[in-house]
Design a protein around this motif. Structure first.
Motif, PDB file in Angstrom:
ATOM      1  N   ASP A 170       5.851  56.162  50.961  1.00 38.87           N
ATOM      2  CA  ASP A 170       5.514  57.528  50.567  1.00 38.87           C
ATOM      3  C   ASP A 170       4.602  57.477  49.345  1.00 38.87           C
ATOM      4  O   ASP A 170       4.780  56.619  48.466  1.00 38.87           O
ATOM      5  CB  ASP A 170       6.769  58.335  50.250  1.00 38.87           C
ATOM      6  CG  ASP A 170       6.467  59.794  49.984  1.00 38.87           C
ATOM      7  OD1 ASP A 170       6.015  60.482  50.915  1.00 38.87           O
ATOM      8  OD2 ASP A 170       6.678  60.253  48.848  1.00 38.87           O
TER       9      ASP A 170
ATOM     10  N   PRO B 229       8.404  50.822  43.440  1.00 41.61           N
ATOM     11  CA  PRO B 229       7.380  51.821  43.085  1.00 41.61           C
ATOM     12  C   PRO B 229       6.169  51.167  42.430  1.00 41.61           C
ATOM     13  O   PRO B 229       6.278  50.560  41.365  1.00 41.61           O
ATOM     14  CB  PRO B 229       8.127  52.718  42.083  1.00 41.61           C
ATOM     15  CG  PRO B 229       9.109  51.795  41.423  1.00 41.61           C
ATOM     16  CD  PRO B 229       9.413  50.671  42.373  1.00 41.61           C
TER      17      PRO B 229
ATOM     18  N   ASN C  46      10.314  60.192  44.671  1.00 43.45           N
ATOM     19  CA  ASN C  46       9.601  59.423  45.682  1.00 43.45           C
ATOM     20  C   ASN C  46      10.552  58.514  46.459  1.00 43.45           C
ATOM     21  O   ASN C  46      10.453  58.383  47.682  1.00 43.45           O
ATOM     22  CB  ASN C  46       8.494  58.600  45.020  1.00 43.45           C
ATOM     23  CG  ASN C  46       7.701  57.783  46.012  1.00 43.45           C
ATOM     24  OD1 ASN C  46       8.022  56.628  46.273  1.00 43.45           O
ATOM     25  ND2 ASN C  46       6.653  58.381  46.558  1.00 43.45           N
TER      26      ASN C  46
ATOM     27  N   ASP D 102      12.351  60.523  48.937  1.00 43.68           N
ATOM     28  CA  ASP D 102      11.491  60.810  50.083  1.00 43.68           C
ATOM     29  C   ASP D 102      11.483  59.644  51.067  1.00 43.68           C
ATOM     30  O   ASP D 102      11.529  59.841  52.283  1.00 43.68           O
ATOM     31  CB  ASP D 102      10.061  61.086  49.610  1.00 43.68           C
ATOM     32  CG  ASP D 102       9.825  62.554  49.299  1.00 43.68           C
ATOM     33  OD1 ASP D 102      10.769  63.365  49.425  1.00 43.68           O
ATOM     34  OD2 ASP D 102       8.695  62.906  48.925  1.00 43.68           O
TER      35      ASP D 102
ATOM     36  N   GLU E 176       2.643  59.612  46.087  1.00 39.92           N
ATOM     37  CA  GLU E 176       2.528  60.781  45.221  1.00 39.92           C
ATOM     38  C   GLU E 176       1.105  60.798  44.662  1.00 39.92           C
ATOM     39  O   GLU E 176       0.563  59.747  44.287  1.00 39.92           O
ATOM     40  CB  GLU E 176       3.541  60.749  44.079  1.00 39.92           C
ATOM     41  CG  GLU E 176       4.983  60.623  44.517  1.00 39.92           C
ATOM     42  CD  GLU E 176       5.467  61.739  45.411  1.00 39.92           C
ATOM     43  OE1 GLU E 176       4.910  62.863  45.318  1.00 39.92           O
ATOM     44  OE2 GLU E 176       6.374  61.510  46.221  1.00 39.92           O
TER      45      GLU E 176
ATOM     46  N   CYS F  57       5.962  67.349  41.193  1.00 41.24           N
ATOM     47  CA  CYS F  57       5.530  66.025  40.739  1.00 41.24           C
ATOM     48  C   CYS F  57       4.110  66.075  40.179  1.00 41.24           C
ATOM     49  O   CYS F  57       3.787  65.342  39.235  1.00 41.24           O
ATOM     50  CB  CYS F  57       5.620  65.023  41.888  1.00 41.24           C
ATOM     51  SG  CYS F  57       7.308  64.531  42.301  1.00 41.24           S
TER      52      CYS F  57
END
Length: 734
Positions: A558, A587, A711, A714, A560, A688
């Motif tokens: 995912d 991340p 995130n 998600d 952002e 976000c």
């Protein structure tokens, strides 16, 4: 009655909003969201930037005193000021009758044959409803621009210009420009020839007043009638338009209480108007409707009628269906419990075991082979198989090969596989390759992979004692990567991307060619609450995959982004290792625009650390962004195209295969219907964007932590939807 340009703008977008703004209880309004406030700030900033090169004056008057504002603006116009910012134009007593009356729709005939001067006599208007109403129009264009011409001020006149952050000239902006022109004409005694929009990318854009003025009068007349009669319009939920409105909670609560059809995916305003004509105004009647009847109307062609009726049935029964499969009859409202529902206050418990916990028993001794009792095998009737005449195939003596019982292998019927005639493939003896059971690999059926024959086996030779767990036991032949040197929590798998992944023997890793600089940032620890585990204790057998791949290791991805900066600042990846029963989240975060490339390259490196794992995502934004970043940073084709082939869009499969009782087929409504909950209940993509903007301004790391937490959720929600859909389709196999 006071009609402002702001009120008319609201009426265009939602007549109920205009009604509530005028007649509603302001205490029931939602506070403006952070994202709405950001849009307002961005709009104000854009106006200021646009006006930096302009010399202008602004009228001074007490806030809300339109009469004083109009007098101050009129004084500036009489002086011939070149630019007037946020002037007030006022047309009063517009509906006060003193003789024969006309409707608003008749005014454009007086003003618009030639777009010239207006009559000197005052124009009085009304309608059958507004026969005694006094109507006052207030307009506040962003700019009044002096231009040559004749007006009651002298040899000059004014035209209006509105400054919009939008990239295109939306119809509602053009209607407001026509409204400005109408009120301006009453002030200066002549109709301006043009009205302008100042747009973010198009610059000055001229509004066609001949075309828009009649539309404006029609809309203005309808708005006045609604407010005069105080007839509250019917609620209608339009997700794209309603989410930023401060009346959203009030309207949604009302729509939910009456089960309004606008809550159904696929029911647009035009389609709802047709349903009302047909008397299909409630959920039950639409659920029992004849889709063939609906299909005769242009709003319901091309399968839309069937989809809408099925959606109504699914919602009415609170039950999902396989798309195009007839639902049970007769219809009755039932309640079901999702396998992901919360229990005893615990959110997102481990998922229940799927149908078919045990593998099917092997073929019996007397059973025919997979290609048929009287059929020759794919390699020929008189030929030995590639693995030897007396040897069992790698996938088992009694099983069909992954590419099908009667098909030749992708590399040829009589040829050994690239990894050897008697060896199992890197992804398992009985599994199809990630690019399809019957397809050759992206680099060719008989060719080695671009990273060489060391792609799996030789990585294990140099693996260290501390590694990120990878596939084992003939899955990826102990492919491993060095453990990240960071102080993040190994239990949650959280870390920041400044310490990049370095697979063992990285000299032979293709991503090492990117020469990423890993020393540019200091390690920064962030704290996250530990999410509940989501892996099933007893996973679905790989052989039972229906439509969606089931692999020993799966990646859930995912992104952002900050659209205004054209910046994709976070690539979040959840690695689910079924073999080792681990869940790790990675991340790759760019803390500024300058670090976007680093985040992209480290994300890509992780993808190559699991070179055959499917990559699941929700919607096509990830695919578009992946291609954009590969092009932006000149990533070699052989490094990104094979990765792209592993992408699987869960949203596409859900919408193609299932009808669900949800208001929208976005990730949140689906996952929440399945019982999944985000740790930050109010977090969303728009929030976000605000958090990241605030992070850039303040350096508050708690904002980054909130973004990363959202995130990760998600990614986990994407897994929950994929896992549910796989089981759902398994349970509905014909």
């Amino acid at each position: 009655m006071l009609i402002t340009d702001k009120l008319l703008l609201s009426y265009q977008r939602c007549n109920l909003r205009a009604f509530l703004d005028t007649c509603g209880d302001w205490k029931q309004q939602d506070p403006p969201s952070d994202f709405l406030l950001k849009l307002m700030r961005d709009s104000a900033t854009y106006q200021q930037e646009t006006l930096e090169s302009e010399s202008y004056q602004q009228p001074s008057y007490p806030r809300g005193d339109w009469a004083a504002g109009a007098a101050a603006t009129l004084s500036l116009m009489q002086q011939g000021v070149d630019r007037i910012y946020r002037g007030v134009l006022y047309q009063g007593e517009l509906g006060k009758t003193n003789g024969e009356t006309d409707s608003l729709l008749e005014i454009e005939r007086q003003y618009l044959p030639d777009i010239g001067e207006i009559p000197e006599t005052p124009v009085h208007l009304s309608s059958s409803i507004l026969h005694s109403s006094e109507i006052n129009l207030v307009s506040r264009p962003h700019l009044l621009i002096k231009q040559p011409g004749t007006s009651k001020f002298g040899d000059w006149s004014y035209a209006t210009a509105d400054i919009w952050l939008s990239k295109r000239p939306k119809l509602d902006y053009q209607i407001i420009a026509a409204f400005h022109a109408q009120v301006l004409a009453s002030v200066q005694g002549t109709m301006p020839e043009k009205a302008w929009l100042m747009l973010r990318t198009k610059g000055l854009w001229a509004v066609n007043l001949h075309q828009r003025m009649p539309q404006m009068f029609e809309m203005l007349d309808e708005c006045i009638k609604m407010l005069e009669s105080k007839a509250k319009p019917e609620v209608f939920i339009s997700r794209q338009k309603c989410t930023l409105c401060t009346w959203y909670s009030t309207c949604h609560e009302e729509a939910t209480s009456i089960k309004h059809l606008s809550l159904l995916p696929g029911v647009t305003a035009k389609r709802y108007a047709t349903l009302k004509v047909l008397g299909l105004t409630d959920l039950e009647s639409l659920a029992n409707a004849n889709s063939d009847l609906l299909a005769s109307y242009p709003e319901f062609v091309a399968g839309v009628a069937v989809d809408v009726v099925q959606q109504a049935r699914s919602t009415f029964l609170n039950q999902p269906f396989v798309r195009d499969e007839p639902p049970p009859t007769p219809l009755k409202e039932i309640r079901i419990t999702s396998p992901y529902s919360t229990q005893e206050g615990k959110k997102n418990p481990p998922l229940p075991p799927p149908r078919g916990e045990e593998e099917a028993p092997p073929r019996g001794e007397e059973e025919a082979p997979p290609w048929g009792a009287k059929e020759a095998p794919p390699w020929g009737a008189k030929e030995a198989p590639p693995w030897g005449a007396k040897e069992a195939p790698p996938w088992g003596a009694k099983e069909a090969p992954p590419w099908g019982a009667k098909e030749a292998s992708p590399w040829g019927a009589k040829e050994a596989s690239p990894w050897g005639a008697k060896e199992a493939s890197p992804w398992g003896a009985k599994e199809a390759s990630p690019w399809g059971a019957k397809e050759a690999s992206p680099w060719g059926a008989k060719e080695a992979s671009p990273w060489g024959e060391e792609g799996s086996e030789n990585y294990a030779a140099d693996s260290q004692s501390e590694i990120v767990p990878d596939i084992a036991d003939n899955i990826l032949n102990n492919l491993a990567i060095e453990q990240l040197k960071n102080s993040g929590s190994l239990e949650t798998g959280f870390f920041y991307q400044n310490n990049s992944l370095q697979p063992a023997n990285s000299v032979k890793n293709p991503v090492s060619l990117l020469e990423v600089d890993k020393s540019s940032r200091q390690n920064k620890q962030a704290k996250l609450s530990v999410p509940a585990p989501i892996l099933r204790k007893k996973p679905i057998p790989y052989s039972q995959s229906v439509f969606l791949p089931i692999a020993p290791i799966e990646l859930y991805f995912d992104i952002e982004a900050e659209p205004e900066l054209n910046l994709d600042y976070l690539h979040g990846v959840l690695v689910l290792d079924r073999y080792n029963k681990t869940e790790k989240y990675y991340p790759f975060l760019a803390e500024s625009a300058a670090e976007e490339r680093l985040a992209w390259e480290q994300f890509l490196e992780l993808m190559w650390s699991y070179p055959i794992a499917p990559i699941f995502h929700f919607c096509d934004y990830e695919i578009k962004t992946f291609k954009r970043l590969a092009k932006l940073y000149n990533t070699p084709v052989y490094l990104w195209k094979p990765v792209l082939k592993r992408f699987v869009d869960i949203h596409k499969y859900v919408t193609q295969k299932a009808i669900m009782p949800v208001e929208s087929y976005a990730l949140k409504p689906i996952a929440r219907w399945l019982g999944f909950e985000w740790r930050d209940a109010k977090a969303n993509g728009a929030q976000c964007v605000c958090w990241y903007e605030e992070w850039l301004q303040t350096g508050d790391r708690s904002l980054l932590e909130a973004i990363v937490r959202y995130n990760e959720d998600d990614c986990r929600a994407t897994y929950v939807v994929k896992d549910w859909l796989t089981n759902f389709l398994l349970n509905h196999e014909p």
